[in-house]
Design an enzyme around this catalytic site. Structure first.
Site, short mmCIF file in Angstrom:
data_model
loop_
_atom_site.label_atom_id
_atom_site.label_comp_id
_atom_site.label_asym_id
_atom_site.label_seq_id
_atom_site.Cartn_x
_atom_site.Cartn_y
_atom_site.Cartn_z
N SER A 1 -11.42 -1.99 -23.77
CA SER A 1 -10.08 -2.44 -24.09
C SER A 1 -9.81 -2.14 -25.54
CB SER A 1 -9.99 -3.94 -23.83
OG SER A 1 -8.96 -4.52 -24.59
N LYS B 1 -14.31 -6.77 -22.31
CA LYS B 1 -13.74 -6.14 -21.12
C LYS B 1 -14.61 -5.02 -20.56
CE LYS B 1 -9.36 -6.86 -19.80
NZ LYS B 1 -8.92 -6.56 -18.46
N ASN C 1 -13.37 -2.62 -17.68
CA ASN C 1 -12.32 -2.33 -16.71
C ASN C 1 -12.75 -1.29 -15.67
OD1 ASN C 1 -10.39 -4.07 -17.82
ND2 ASN C 1 -9.80 -2.57 -19.36
N ARG D 1 13.73 33.49 4.17
CA ARG D 1 13.14 32.80 3.02
C ARG D 1 14.20 31.87 2.46
NH1 ARG D 1 11.70 36.31 -1.17
NH2 ARG D 1 12.43 38.20 -0.09
#
Lengths: 443, 443, 443, 443
Positions: D262, D268, D270, D301
């Site tokens: 973090s 943290k 994560n 096309r």
């Protein structure tokens, strides 16, 4: 637009946030003014390598984390104390979201200017061709005659509404993001709201009632507004490309060297601007859906939904610009072949007046009989390859009710042109585009 | 909502258009007043069989064609002359679109009322729990403590913004559709705009600057607003369902007999309202995308794009209602377990205060040293399964800078609660919901 | 198809599961055979009211819970003991998913039969028109002549590939769902796999390697295959509706009383089958996206993702059927105007042969000179409104290299027709459709 | 993957087509072998500037037109004659599509290898934890105990099916595109199929039964297969991120320096790999929908639909790779906390055994009575915060039917573990991954 949403511009947006945050915090007495000065000096994208940062970002989870680290290192080289205050009290999403909002502001301004030009061009077309007859077509089949001005003013209306909607959505989204780790601004103690207020002034953005890390409605609304604009452009492109079919030949994209050429067929003049707009209109729905899909983000900051926006919203801006620019050029230089428009009406042998004839007959003979008479005449016209007017003229019952002058009137197109003209005038009067009187020049 | 968008209601919407059109045309002198009276009498869905009409519709191409035929037959039975004037000068899309707008008006009113109830319930939760500590969670991991009121007021903000957006989009879409065969009103001669004006009065809808057969931006914007509302509800449902996991246990959908039961497991209490909202949020993006995809409609009336809206917009209304209703019930009866909220904070052993400690240390020792000290303490806390506060207290260097009272202050949560409370108060003050002072009752 | 995916059919599918489960469990010795007999007797949708069940379902969370309760009550009325064994060891998702698979099997069979008819009709068109010249069109502009058979055989190829893909996806999805509460079959002790094996035999479905409650790839693949089929039909409809524009007039949907009529314009013949297919092709992408969006379902059974499938997959089946049926009718009765095809080629004044002329000139004068000569001739042809062949004939330099017979050859279309014919023959030979030799009748 | 789908790789793919086309045409006697040699020499992306080409492309309409021009200029500098034969008889879409197919082949090979690694890692997890008890969770609520191996083998099954599906779709899409101006190969006279055959050999791609310029089913199927793979990965990521919540703590992404950090919170960790996979799973549905939306392409096309694929399919490849790579790393290094798994089961106080108890009681007292008894015991357990087993033991009626050893057996988890183990073993036996016996090492 690709420049506004380039890697470098993303980086600069984040740095602009960091710089403004430092100033705001110094105004609020949270960090020393001298630190803010040093930080500001280093917040220039030129000093950083985006590709290196991007690599680090994939491990860290977002681009702001390595940017903040790199910025801190740069600032520390000059002033170790100031480096302490880089990104003070903020979270990486604060930087990324606010940076994005700064990019959005520039992107919307660009689109708004182009949309304004397109609106002017369409208003001129509408004014100029308010009474130019053209087939109205429904279900890709001839319906009744209208005027080309009515077509153009219809395009104009959609462009003006989309433009207004985009401006509203952009205004609502022009808010700073500042919440800190979990959106409570706790790391700034009792100065959180002061800093936020000051930051919003620094960046000329509004202060939202709350941080909005996991509440993305403003962003999604903006994406939807871009999608609506792109859809409106797609509709114009659809119409022009259909009218430009060689068998119809009523309008044409302006020619230019190298535009719409074929790698093999020298006679080709391809509608490349329409293709760009239609491609954008094919892609926008899925991209807009992605923004909606990302909304249910977990808790204070989510996992996946936010990240899904990063490339999606910019892509919508780019698509809008790449549809709008070329199409504006087309509208400004549109080649209009009024003779072919008339010819294509005539080629229906008057069948497109069938509704008018039936309505004119109804008061005298009743609706069912009227329709029967008209259908019989249509059949004769088709079988004998004659004009519907002639086929009707040869019917005694019809002739009893519709005199030749009346039939002339019906088949003259005048009533259809008049009706369309009234709508064009009314719509132009309600438009924001002001054209010079008696011309199609803008005031 | 299923009733408002039922087959019968669609039929009635179209009949309401035909009835109002006849009156408008009689006011404008286009058809005799007596015809309008007879027509009106028969415009009641009860007289028609939707399933028969639907069968005919698939050959004709849309539902209005057989409805108009059936209406004409009914009217003719009473008064052959009046029957001539059924649907006079209009096209089937006029009837279908205006009928839809009438349904939209009812649908939006229903949603608006429910969204108002939800907003009130959320405001009460926010006021009541403005200072109730709960873990702030980012990336599905504990971040820093916030308050449950801050969570609730965040939900409230998104609901209020979505509600406002929906009202705006509905207002913009509350316009009649009347253009006739190809959008020029030509079949009504010089009375077209008079009839249109009168029709809009009859139905209390606005008169748009132009017919909008092939310009669908208003409808798409409305669909997008529904999608944003559903997404905002999905976010609330995501949060509640996560907080309701037994291992977290901080909130719970209110219990009711038969709600959320399992066919096999007696202990189960499933979050069925959240599931409904999350299912809606999973479906809305694709449905919204369909509306965008239909925008590039051909010429005056298109082929496929318009038809793609017919079931899509109603489905969005139904999803919004089926997410909103149950979720409002949940918000009104939400079981909040403040003890578990506190317990879950405590169970992190103070690790969620790491940011606060690091920020408090930074002025004294510098950022890098502060983070190193905190990381070392975190490691000790994890290894020895002790509180971070204890681990910090055992570090001489930390103790030099952070006295026990200061550490107490940091770990008390007070600053976090206070910061969140400030935001809650500010956001409640900006909300449209008015609660009675000192209570959480609505004024 | 609406019948196969009606409420009643959904109910019957779930009852078929419960009945077969009881038999399978009695074979495996888990429940008494007599109980299975009683249960089977009551598993008839006629005995139940879907609307009542649906109401209960919204509280319970899914439709199987009230169905099982109602079934249990009915069985208990006859035999209380047998009622104990209703739904024994299963979870509601087992019943819903397996019931859905049973509906899928019927739905795919219906589509496969229709797709077979469409393939045959397209093969006949291809065989019949293998050498019928038509403008090849790219970018909605004339390119070079091809044959209408080449167009038709291109449609055929896409239909056959889509049909094959759908069959494969259906085969892969033709598996029972049986996992019990959390997918481990634990409630059936050591007889779980025996019961599963027996159940799969009862229902003539495969036994998957594992229960698949939260793994939806088979369903999503099936939805994608439906989407591809619908997209292929949309392409055919796009082409037909464009060729059917009155200014082109090369093909037409077959006429039938009441088909494609207008509520006001007697001359109208709207392409309603094409509109249905194009509407389906506009809706399918969003619906398919919903299935993909639902994939990341939580743990053993999720919250929202599964529920999002319930109405979405059936809608895709209905759209496929409602596009396929009418379009098959169109292909079988397509009105082909070979004269107009030729006329539209001629109307280009030979410009579509520009590539051929340039290629013929290149060996003699080099590519750049060749293109310059052709472009100059094109300009003369456009200015003087003469044929390109004439414009070329008037150029001395061109005449030096291209003799009149050579120019005749180039402008005869023969080489283009021949080239297209070769491809048509090869593709028909590779097709699964067998036509009688020398005719376009199917063997 | 970004390299395989970079601008330069797109350019090289087109050049590889041009080079192979020249060789194929020289083999077929269409152009001189010497020309093919010179052309080949210049078909190297290093010689070209993509950014210049891209600018020209936006006017021309596609990237192949300026590439072919630039290549022709380069070749002409060496040999004017050879330059005539660059791109001979082909159209720009031939080059772009075949180039894309070459990129696809490389992209799929990369994904397949990674998916193989992921499958192996999951198989090892499944084998290792075949009997590791974990809570089965449905509706985000505890259901009954299963084993972690069952979870892992469920992931494995979805990955293996997706991998197989991707390989099939890639095989079907591994065809050359060669049709010339309008798909009839007319410019190559009677050598068209020979050249095509030879080209397909040169590039080791299949020869399709027809050119497929406007028939995109193969590409869309491939995109759908990528979407299904991404969805399957999203499901794994959803599960892991939920299990990794600190309050659950049963698994964890492996730690690495800089991963999941973090910008402000030192504690943290994560789940960044899960976030990447969930972001991909959020974006894929919209991107896949875009491919479906582009299917109804006009005539030989189209206009917009094809162009919409250009950035969309590559983006799906990139998303798949960026989800697959990190998630494979997670699976290989997953931190599994079996103690927490057991603890979380225990924390339910035995409530998750309620189904087992009810089923054990049913034969004796009947289903309704059994459920009543269990529900009463659950209530007592909740009220008194005691184990369900204790609450049951205190009930005389229950004790009459379930002896303490029987209750021990029920609450031992053995039956649940055994049931799950059986499924794991069966599924591993059906998997393609071969692990060494008695270990979790791959053979």
């Amino acid at each position: 637009m690709r420049e506004i949403f380039s890697d470098r511009a993303r980086l600069q947006g984040i740095l602009d946030f960091e710089s403004a945050l430092a100033r705001a915090e110094s105004h609020a007495g949270v960090i020393p003014p001298s630190a803010a000065d040093v930080i500001k000096k280093h917040c220039d994208a030129q000093h950083f390598s985006y590709s290196e940062l991007a690599e680090a970002a994939s491990a860290a989870g977002n681009i702001a984390i390595p940017i903040v680290s790199a910025l801190r290192r740069r600032v520390a080289n000059e002033n170790a104390k100031a480096a302490e205050f880089v990104h003070w009290g903020a979270t990486s999403q604060d930087a990324i979201d606010t940076g994005l909002v700064l990019q959005i502001r520039r992107g919307v301004a660009l689109l708004d200017a182009d949309a304004g030009r397109l609106a002017t061009a369409l208003a001129k077309l509408a004014a100029k061709h308010a009474t130019t007859p053209i087939l109205g077509r429904t279900w890709l089949q001839p319906a009744v005659p209208i005027t080309f001005g009515l077509t153009a003013v219809g395009w104009l209306g959609a462009v003006e509404r989309s433009r207004k909607q985009l401006a509203q959505a952009a205004r609502a989204a022009s808010v700073i993001q500042l919440g800190g780790a979990a959106g409570s601004l706790a790391a700034l103690g009792d100065r959180g709201l002061d800093v936020a207020q000051s930051l919003s002034k620094e960046l000329s953005l509004e202060l939202p009632s709350l941080p909005w890390h996991a509440h993305r409605d403003r962003i999604v609304n903006l994406g939807a507004a871009l999608g609506v604009l792109i859809g409106a452009l797609g509709k114009i492109a659809r119409d022009i490309s259909l009218l430009m079919q060689s068998e119809i030949g009523e309008v044409s994209e302006p020619a230019a060297p190298g535009r719409g050429i074929s790698s093999t067929m020298p006679q080709k003049h391809n509608p490349v601007a329409c293709a760009a707009a239609l491609a954008a209109a094919t892609r926008a729905p899925g991209l807009v859906a992605t923004l909606f899909a990302g909304m249910p983000q977990e808790h204070q900051r989510g996992l996946g939904g936010w990240q899904a926006e990063w490339d999606t919203l910019p892509e919508l801006f780019v698509l809008a610009a790449e549809a709008l620019g070329p199409l504006t050029g087309v509208a400004e230089g549109l080649v209009v072949n009024t003779a072919r428009m008339r010819q294509n009406i005539d080629a229906t042998n008057g069948l497109v007046m069938a509704e008018s004839v039936a309505m004119a007959l109804t008061p005298s003979v009743g609706r069912e009989a009227a329709i029967s008479l008209v259908e019989a005449a249509i059949q004769r016209a088709l079988d004998q390859r004659i004009q519907l007017r002639a086929a009707l003229g040869g019917d005694a019952e019809v002739s009893r009710h519709l005199t030749p002058p009346l039939l002339d009137q019906i088949f003259s197109l005048d009533d259809h042109v008049k009706a369309a003209e009234r709508l064009v005038e009314r719509a132009l009067a309600e438009s924001k585009v002001r054209l010079k009187p008696d011309t199609t020049e803008r005031v």
